[in-house]
Design an enzyme around this catalytic site. Structure first.
Site, PDB file in Angstrom:
ATOM      1  NE  ARG A  17      34.546 -26.870 -17.552  1.00  0.00           N
ATOM      2  CZ  ARG A  17      34.217 -26.565 -18.796  1.00  0.00           C
ATOM      3  NH1 ARG A  17      32.929 -26.542 -19.173  1.00  0.00           N
ATOM      4  NH2 ARG A  17      34.951 -26.428 -19.647  1.00  0.00           N
ATOM      5  CD  GLU A 156      38.884 -19.180 -29.397  1.00  0.00           C
ATOM      6  OE1 GLU A 156      38.457 -19.861 -28.390  1.00  0.00           O
ATOM      7  OE2 GLU A 156      39.197 -19.865 -30.500  1.00  0.00           O
ATOM      8  CG  ASN A 388      42.970 -73.854  -3.906  1.00  0.00           C
ATOM      9  OD1 ASN A 388      41.929 -73.601  -2.856  1.00  0.00           O
ATOM     10  ND2 ASN A 388      42.964 -72.897  -4.480  1.00  0.00           N
ATOM     11  CB  ALA A 425      27.764 -87.843  -0.074  1.00  0.00           C
ATOM     12  NE  ARG A 442      29.591 -90.407   4.206  1.00  0.00           N
ATOM     13  CZ  ARG A 442      28.785 -91.593   3.519  1.00  0.00           C
ATOM     14  NH1 ARG A 442      27.936 -92.324   3.992  1.00  0.00           N
ATOM     15  NH2 ARG A 442      28.460 -91.230   2.293  1.00  0.00           N
TER      16      ARG A 442
HETATM   17  C1  UD1 Z   1      39.565 -24.141 -28.250  1.00  0.00           C
HETATM   18  C2  UD1 Z   1      39.898 -23.455 -29.436  1.00  0.00           C
HETATM   19  C3  UD1 Z   1      38.291 -22.972 -29.925  1.00  0.00           C
HETATM   20  C4  UD1 Z   1      37.447 -23.983 -30.292  1.00  0.00           C
HETATM   21  C5  UD1 Z   1      37.428 -25.370 -29.069  1.00  0.00           C
HETATM   22  C6  UD1 Z   1      36.787 -26.317 -29.566  1.00  0.00           C
HETATM   23  C7  UD1 Z   1      41.668 -22.021 -29.126  1.00  0.00           C
HETATM   24  C8  UD1 Z   1      42.341 -20.835 -28.634  1.00  0.00           C
HETATM   25  N1  UD1 Z   1      40.384 -22.106 -28.994  1.00  0.00           N
HETATM   26  O1  UD1 Z   1      38.830 -23.468 -27.256  1.00  0.00           O
HETATM   27  O2  UD1 Z   1      38.414 -22.000 -31.079  1.00  0.00           O
HETATM   28  O3  UD1 Z   1      36.184 -23.846 -30.591  1.00  0.00           O
HETATM   29  O4  UD1 Z   1      38.816 -25.476 -28.603  1.00  0.00           O
HETATM   30  O5  UD1 Z   1      36.755 -27.181 -28.305  1.00  0.00           O
HETATM   31  O6  UD1 Z   1      42.475 -23.154 -29.236  1.00  0.00           O
HETATM   32  N2  UD1 Z   1      45.535 -27.345 -23.777  1.00  0.00           N
HETATM   33  C9  UD1 Z   1      46.687 -27.828 -23.576  1.00  0.00           C
HETATM   34  N3  UD1 Z   1      47.411 -26.692 -22.976  1.00  0.00           N
HETATM   35  C10 UD1 Z   1      47.225 -25.417 -22.959  1.00  0.00           C
HETATM   36  C11 UD1 Z   1      45.667 -25.101 -23.291  1.00  0.00           C
HETATM   37  C12 UD1 Z   1      45.007 -26.175 -23.543  1.00  0.00           C
HETATM   38  O7  UD1 Z   1      47.120 -28.512 -23.568  1.00  0.00           O
HETATM   39  O8  UD1 Z   1      47.797 -24.469 -22.528  1.00  0.00           O
HETATM   40  C13 UD1 Z   1      44.447 -28.451 -24.033  1.00  0.00           C
HETATM   41  C14 UD1 Z   1      43.234 -28.513 -23.164  1.00  0.00           C
HETATM   42  O9  UD1 Z   1      43.649 -29.631 -22.229  1.00  0.00           O
HETATM   43  C15 UD1 Z   1      42.118 -28.892 -23.945  1.00  0.00           C
HETATM   44  C16 UD1 Z   1      42.299 -28.506 -25.376  1.00  0.00           C
HETATM   45  O10 UD1 Z   1      43.784 -28.034 -25.433  1.00  0.00           O
HETATM   46  O11 UD1 Z   1      41.973 -30.342 -24.333  1.00  0.00           O
HETATM   47  C17 UD1 Z   1      41.581 -27.128 -25.751  1.00  0.00           C
HETATM   48  O12 UD1 Z   1      41.890 -26.106 -24.829  1.00  0.00           O
HETATM   49  P1  UD1 Z   1      40.669 -25.238 -24.240  1.00  0.00           P
HETATM   50  O13 UD1 Z   1      41.438 -24.223 -23.189  1.00  0.00           O
HETATM   51  O14 UD1 Z   1      39.649 -26.002 -23.718  1.00  0.00           O
HETATM   52  O15 UD1 Z   1      40.208 -24.280 -25.503  1.00  0.00           O
HETATM   53  P2  UD1 Z   1      38.942 -23.728 -25.722  1.00  0.00           P
HETATM   54  O16 UD1 Z   1      38.664 -22.336 -24.818  1.00  0.00           O
HETATM   55  O17 UD1 Z   1      37.784 -24.758 -25.572  1.00  0.00           O
END
Ligand code: UD1
Ligand code: MG
Length: 458
Positions: A17, A156, A388, A425, A442
């Site tokens: 996004r 979730e 320069n 000058a 000059r």
């Molecule tokens: C997650 C939590 C949710 C919480 C919310 C807060 C879980 C299952 N859910 O949901 O309870 O309220 O965060 O913002 O954990 N990421 C990875 N690898 C992955 C998946 C995610 O590095 O495989 C990272 C993403 O880049 C992100 C973060 O983990 O920075 C959270 O992942 P995201 O998919 O946004 O979780 P949410 O659905 O927001």
């Protein structure tokens, strides 16, 4: 206490996004990548070991990490983003069983060190969760509690019943758990859920089932746990950050004409009675001594300014040192390597580069002085240019104390103007000018043509 703490920072997500080619966690808040905020805050909370889970844009993130030279930082690549539990699992082989793990997020940049400390303390040797109660909890995991108020799990949004969705206490995602048990719980997490992902949140239910008491800590404000997923949220995080920094500086005695029209993208150190007008941007490390004033719409990047100096409006100072009681601007440009003594005046449309200027010297209008060593009490007239650069190499101009450089003169480097020399000058100076003499070059024959007739429009 924090000696055993290892942070696992999740930063593998694509950040779709953001609609940007840059990995999400490298987008800056207050001039610093979000990931930098998270790592610095962890360090400020006393956490010495950090493991980064990278995925999308890992190369770019690693290039940025290389600029930080942080030995205690390890990173692992999560090839496919199969969920937050899967992400944490990638880092676990590097985490000793005796450690306490804190899970952080590269896109939650405003978390405070105090909150991390509180969470670690609450965990003791057990499990702690950072939660917050929101009026509008949509999108977040909800905290489930039993009749006695004990946490029993997290559900979730997509998997929640209507009744569960009405719960307003949400999971921020940050948690602390002992490594050995966390490894075991993670190995039991499946992906039989709405998103077909391995949810880290499932660990909470598994821990509760094992009879582990799950303590919760409430975030100081919803703002500090807000994640950044798009440019709107990034801008919001920026404003929250700026408000926080401004209030800290104001408490330290900084006068800001309008705190909402000031941007800090680095570290500002101030003396007493420092005044900053609207639209000023501070980048890198900037030090303003007692009584310094900065006029509207000036940009200061990596600059040290001495006491009582006035920087007038629309001035640009980059990698410069300015002495005390100087007047800079309006519309002055100090480029890298400008080193000014005390009581120096640099006026409108004067550009300095890699130039030392001695005490009491002045260049008040329209000049370019580059690769120069200017003595004390020198006067550089309007339109003076140091030549320069010959198109291939740069050369130095040396101007002795008390010299006077007449307007519209060109000093063709390498060249030395002696102490007390007076350059007439409009002179082009290609050879050294002796001390205490007038040097003039000059065209000699100024003529007046009496027979001349002004052209007329036909
Ligand atoms: C997650 C939590 C949710 C919480 C919310 C807060 C879980 C299952 N859910 O949901 O309870 O309220 O965060 O913002 O954990 N990421 C990875 N690898 C992955 C998946 C995610 O590095 O495989 C990272 C993403 O880049 C992100 C973060 O983990 O920075 C959270 O992942 P995201 O998919 O946004 O979780 P949410 O659905 O927001
Ligand atoms: Mg999220």
């Amino acid at each position: 206490m924090t000696d055993r703490v290892h942070a696992i920072v999740l930063a593998a997500g694509q950040g779709t996004r953001m609609k940007s080619l840059r990995p999400k966690v490298l987008h800056a808040v207050g001039g610093k990548p979000m990931l930098g905020h998270v790592l610095d805050t962890a360090a400020a909370a006393g956490i010495r070991q950090a493991h980064l889970v990278l995925g999308h844009g890992a190369d770019q993130v690693q290039d940025w990490l290389a600029t930080r030279a942080d030995d205690a930082l390890k990173s692992v690549i999560q090839r496919q983003q199969l969920g937050t539990a899967h992400a944490v699992l990638q880092a676990m082989p590097d985490v000793p069983d005796t450690a306490l793990v804190i899970v952080l997020y590269g896109d939650v940049p405003l978390i405070s060190a105090a909150t991390l400390e509180a969470l670690i303390e609450a965990a003791a040797d057990g499990f702690a969760l950072l939660t917050v109660t929101l009026d509008e909890p949509r999108g977040y995991g909800r905290i489930l509690r039993d009749g006695a108020g004990r946490v029993t799990g997290i559900v979730e949004e997509n998997d929640a019943t209507a009744e569960q969705r009405a719960i307003r206490e949400i999971n921020t995602g940050l948690m602390v758990a002992p490594a050995r048990r966390l490894k075991r719980w993670l190995s039991h997490v499946g992906n039989n859920n709405a998103k077909r992902e391995y949810y880290l949140t499932d660990v909470v239910g598994l821990a509760a089932r094992d009879g582990v008491s799950i303590r919760t800590v409430s975030a100081a404000s919803p703002e500090e746990v807000e994640g950044v997923n798009d440019m709107l949220q990034l801008a919001r995080a920026e404003r929250v950050f700026q408000r926080r920094e401004v209030q800290r500086l104001q408490r330290d005695g900084l006068y800001l004409a309008d705190p909402s029209r000031f941007d800090l993208r680095g570290a500002l150190t101030i003396g007493r009675d420092v005044r900053i007008d609207v639209g000023v941007i501070i980048e890198g490390a900037v030090e303003l001594a007692d009584g310094v004033s900065v006029g509207p719409y000036s940009v200061l990047r990596n600059v040290r300014v001495g006491a009582g100096t006035r920087i007038e409006s629309h001035s640009w100072l980059d990698d410069a040192v300015v002495g005390s009681h100087c007047i800079i601007g309006p519309y002055a440009r100090l480029r890298p390597g400008s080193l000014l003594g005390d009581q120096v005046h640099i006026g409108n449309f004067v550009e300095l580069k890699k130039t030392t200027v001695g005490d009491g010297s002045k260049a008040n209008h329209l000049a370019y002085v580059g690769d120069a060593v200017v003595g004390e009490r020198v006067n550089i007239g309007a339109g003076v240019i140091t030549c320069n650069y010959d198109g291939a190499n740069k050369f130095t101009t040396v101007i002795g104390d008390d010299a006077f450089i007449g307007t519209d003169s060109q000093l063709i480097a390498p060249v030395t103007i002696g102490r007390g020399a007076y350059i007439a000058a409009g002179s082009t100076i290609a050879k050294d000018a002796p001390e205490d003499q007038l040097t003039i070059n000059r065209a000699r024959d100024q003529r007046a043509i009496s027979s001349w007739v002004r052209p007329r429009k036909r």
